[in-house]
Design a protein around this motif. Structure first.
Motif, PDB file in Angstrom:
ATOM      1  N   MET A   1       0.830  -1.179   0.000  1.00 56.37           N
ATOM      2  CA  MET A   1       0.000   0.000   0.000  1.00 56.37           C
ATOM      3  C   MET A   1       0.872   1.240   0.000  1.00 56.37           C
ATOM      4  SD  MET A   1      -3.110  -0.983   2.537  1.00 56.37           S
ATOM      5  CE  MET A   1      -2.109  -1.840   3.740  1.00 56.37           C
ATOM      6  N   SER A   2       0.323   2.271  -0.594  1.00 59.98           N
ATOM      7  CA  SER A   2       1.052   3.507  -0.717  1.00 59.98           C
ATOM      8  C   SER A   2       0.277   4.640  -0.064  1.00 59.98           C
ATOM      9  CB  SER A   2       1.256   3.806  -2.208  1.00 59.98           C
ATOM     10  OG  SER A   2       1.759   5.102  -2.383  1.00 59.98           O
ATOM     11  N   ASP A   3       0.997   5.625   0.409  1.00 57.80           N
ATOM     12  CA  ASP A   3       0.348   6.806   0.970  1.00 57.80           C
ATOM     13  C   ASP A   3       0.127   7.871  -0.082  1.00 57.80           C
ATOM     14  OD1 ASP A   3       0.164   5.744   3.469  1.00 57.80           O
ATOM     15  OD2 ASP A   3       1.943   6.742   4.251  1.00 57.80           O
ATOM     16  N   THR A   4       0.363   7.538  -1.338  1.00 58.54           N
ATOM     17  CA  THR A   4       0.239   8.503  -2.416  1.00 58.54           C
ATOM     18  C   THR A   4      -0.932   8.136  -3.330  1.00 58.54           C
ATOM     19  OG1 THR A   4       2.615   8.881  -2.403  1.00 58.54           O
ATOM     20  CG2 THR A   4       1.438   9.552  -4.367  1.00 58.54           C
ATOM     21  N   LEU A   5      -1.712   9.140  -3.653  1.00 58.66           N
ATOM     22  CA  LEU A   5      -2.796   8.980  -4.605  1.00 58.66           C
ATOM     23  C   LEU A   5      -2.737  10.172  -5.543  1.00 58.66           C
ATOM     24  CD1 LEU A   5      -5.533   7.330  -5.170  1.00 58.66           C
ATOM     25  CD2 LEU A   5      -6.605   9.326  -4.149  1.00 58.66           C
ATOM     26  N   ASP A   6      -2.741   9.914  -6.822  1.00 56.17           N
ATOM     27  CA  ASP A   6      -2.758  10.986  -7.807  1.00 56.17           C
ATOM     28  C   ASP A   6      -4.064  10.932  -8.568  1.00 56.17           C
ATOM     29  OD1 ASP A   6      -0.116  12.025  -7.345  1.00 56.17           O
ATOM     30  OD2 ASP A   6       0.676  10.268  -8.382  1.00 56.17           O
ATOM     31  N   THR A   7      -4.620  12.107  -8.825  1.00 55.33           N
ATOM     32  CA  THR A   7      -5.832  12.198  -9.629  1.00 55.33           C
ATOM     33  C   THR A   7      -5.620  13.238 -10.722  1.00 55.33           C
ATOM     34  OG1 THR A   7      -6.812  13.875  -8.186  1.00 55.33           O
ATOM     35  CG2 THR A   7      -7.368  11.580  -7.716  1.00 55.33           C
ATOM     36  N   THR A   8      -6.214  12.962 -11.855  1.00 54.96           N
ATOM     37  CA  THR A   8      -6.226  13.910 -12.957  1.00 54.96           C
ATOM     38  C   THR A   8      -7.672  14.045 -13.396  1.00 54.96           C
ATOM     39  OG1 THR A   8      -4.051  13.166 -13.668  1.00 54.96           O
ATOM     40  CG2 THR A   8      -5.328  14.443 -15.251  1.00 54.96           C
ATOM     41  N   VAL A   9      -8.113  15.257 -13.596  1.00 51.43           N
ATOM     42  CA  VAL A   9      -9.488  15.519 -13.988  1.00 51.43           C
ATOM     43  C   VAL A   9      -9.513  15.995 -15.433  1.00 51.43           C
ATOM     44  CG1 VAL A   9     -11.536  16.915 -13.536  1.00 51.43           C
ATOM     45  CG2 VAL A   9     -10.106  16.144 -11.630  1.00 51.43           C
ATOM     46  N   ARG A  10     -10.413  15.381 -16.216  1.00 47.22           N
ATOM     47  CA  ARG A  10     -10.619  15.796 -17.605  1.00 47.22           C
ATOM     48  C   ARG A  10     -12.107  16.048 -17.778  1.00 47.22           C
ATOM     49  NH1 ARG A  10     -11.645  12.542 -22.419  1.00 47.22           N
ATOM     50  NH2 ARG A  10     -11.328  10.726 -21.076  1.00 47.22           N
ATOM     51  N   TYR A  11     -12.460  17.276 -18.081  1.00 47.07           N
ATOM     52  CA  TYR A  11     -13.866  17.619 -18.303  1.00 47.07           C
ATOM     53  C   TYR A  11     -14.222  17.246 -19.735  1.00 47.07           C
ATOM     54  CZ  TYR A  11     -13.600  19.984 -13.875  1.00 47.07           C
ATOM     55  OH  TYR A  11     -13.432  20.243 -12.540  1.00 47.07           O
ATOM     56  N   THR A  12     -15.245  16.414 -19.891  1.00 44.73           N
ATOM     57  CA  THR A  12     -15.644  15.939 -21.219  1.00 44.73           C
ATOM     58  C   THR A  12     -16.936  16.585 -21.688  1.00 44.73           C
ATOM     59  OG1 THR A  12     -16.815  14.050 -20.288  1.00 44.73           O
ATOM     60  CG2 THR A  12     -14.483  13.736 -20.852  1.00 44.73           C
ATOM     61  N   GLY A  13     -17.504  17.433 -20.888  1.00 39.49           N
ATOM     62  CA  GLY A  13     -18.732  18.141 -21.216  1.00 39.49           C
ATOM     63  C   GLY A  13     -18.989  19.167 -20.139  1.00 39.49           C
ATOM     64  N   LYS A  14     -20.050  19.918 -20.295  1.00 35.30           N
ATOM     65  CA  LYS A  14     -20.360  20.965 -19.325  1.00 35.30           C
ATOM     66  C   LYS A  14     -20.631  20.405 -17.940  1.00 35.30           C
ATOM     67  CE  LYS A  14     -22.287  23.996 -22.809  1.00 35.30           C
ATOM     68  NZ  LYS A  14     -23.518  24.529 -23.380  1.00 35.30           N
ATOM     69  N   ARG A  15     -21.176  19.190 -17.865  1.00 30.70           N
ATOM     70  CA  ARG A  15     -21.545  18.609 -16.576  1.00 30.70           C
ATOM     71  C   ARG A  15     -20.939  17.226 -16.367  1.00 30.70           C
ATOM     72  NH1 ARG A  15     -25.903  20.025 -13.690  1.00 30.70           N
ATOM     73  NH2 ARG A  15     -26.774  17.936 -13.703  1.00 30.70           N
ATOM     74  N   THR A  16     -19.889  16.910 -17.133  1.00 31.17           N
ATOM     75  CA  THR A  16     -19.302  15.572 -17.087  1.00 31.17           C
ATOM     76  C   THR A  16     -17.788  15.658 -16.965  1.00 31.17           C
ATOM     77  OG1 THR A  16     -21.072  14.810 -18.544  1.00 31.17           O
ATOM     78  CG2 THR A  16     -19.177  13.364 -18.303  1.00 31.17           C
ATOM     79  N   ALA A  17     -17.227  14.812 -16.102  1.00 26.65           N
ATOM     80  CA  ALA A  17     -15.774  14.776 -15.937  1.00 26.65           C
ATOM     81  C   ALA A  17     -15.305  13.342 -15.711  1.00 26.65           C
ATOM     82  CB  ALA A  17     -15.344  15.642 -14.756  1.00 26.65           C
ATOM     83  N   VAL A  18     -14.091  13.081 -16.182  1.00 20.79           N
ATOM     84  CA  VAL A  18     -13.423  11.808 -15.936  1.00 20.79           C
ATOM     85  C   VAL A  18     -12.311  12.085 -14.932  1.00 20.79           C
ATOM     86  CG1 VAL A  18     -12.024   9.951 -16.920  1.00 20.79           C
ATOM     87  CG2 VAL A  18     -13.930  10.929 -18.238  1.00 20.79           C
TER      88      VAL A  18
END
Length: 136
Positions: A1-18
């Motif tokens: 297990m790691s104490d690190t978490l990375d997130t990247t956000v990509r908006y694919t529409g006005k109300r939608t994100a990955v």
């Protein structure tokens, strides 16, 4: 297990994100994922797809985080879907019954397509990439 978490956000529409998640989702990092995803919902993208393809481990806190995010997205008029779920996590989601509440898709593209069919995504995707890197 790691104490690190990375997130990247990509908006694919006005109300939608990955939200692409990299690392373990556990007692130490679950709150980081929760905060990042709730920020996205708060900024007007209540339809979330969590790309879990690069997640190695999820504990009960991580599963709880998924439920919290599901409820938060629904309360904001959106939805939560998970994609690219590793086999170990897929078994946990299925055994605990979470898969009955939370749609699981093989790929992000499949999740976004299902969202389009469900009427959740809109035209005019802006493809703006907002990278958020979090370490703990």
């Amino acid at each position: 297990m790691s104490d690190t978490l990375d997130t990247t956000v990509r908006y694919t529409g006005k109300r939608t994100a990955v939200v692409t998640v990299v690392g373990d989702v556990d007692l130490h990092t679950g709150p980081v994922l929760r905060a990042e995803a709730l920020t996205v919902v708060g900024h007007g993208a209540p339809h979330l797809v969590l790309d879990m393809a690069q997640v190695d481990f999820v504990d009960s806190t991580g599963l709880s985080t998924l439920i919290v995010l599901l409820h938060a997205s629904q309360e904001a008029g959106g939805s939560l879907r998970i994609a690219g779920v590793p086999e170990r996590l897929l078994r946990m989601v299925t055994m605990t019954g979470i898969s009955e509440l939370l749609p699981v898709h093989d790929t992000v593209a499949d999740a976004l397509a299902a969202l389009d069919v469900a009427g959740g995504a809109e035209d005019g995707a802006d493809d703006a990439v907002g990278g958020v890197g979090s370490s703990r």
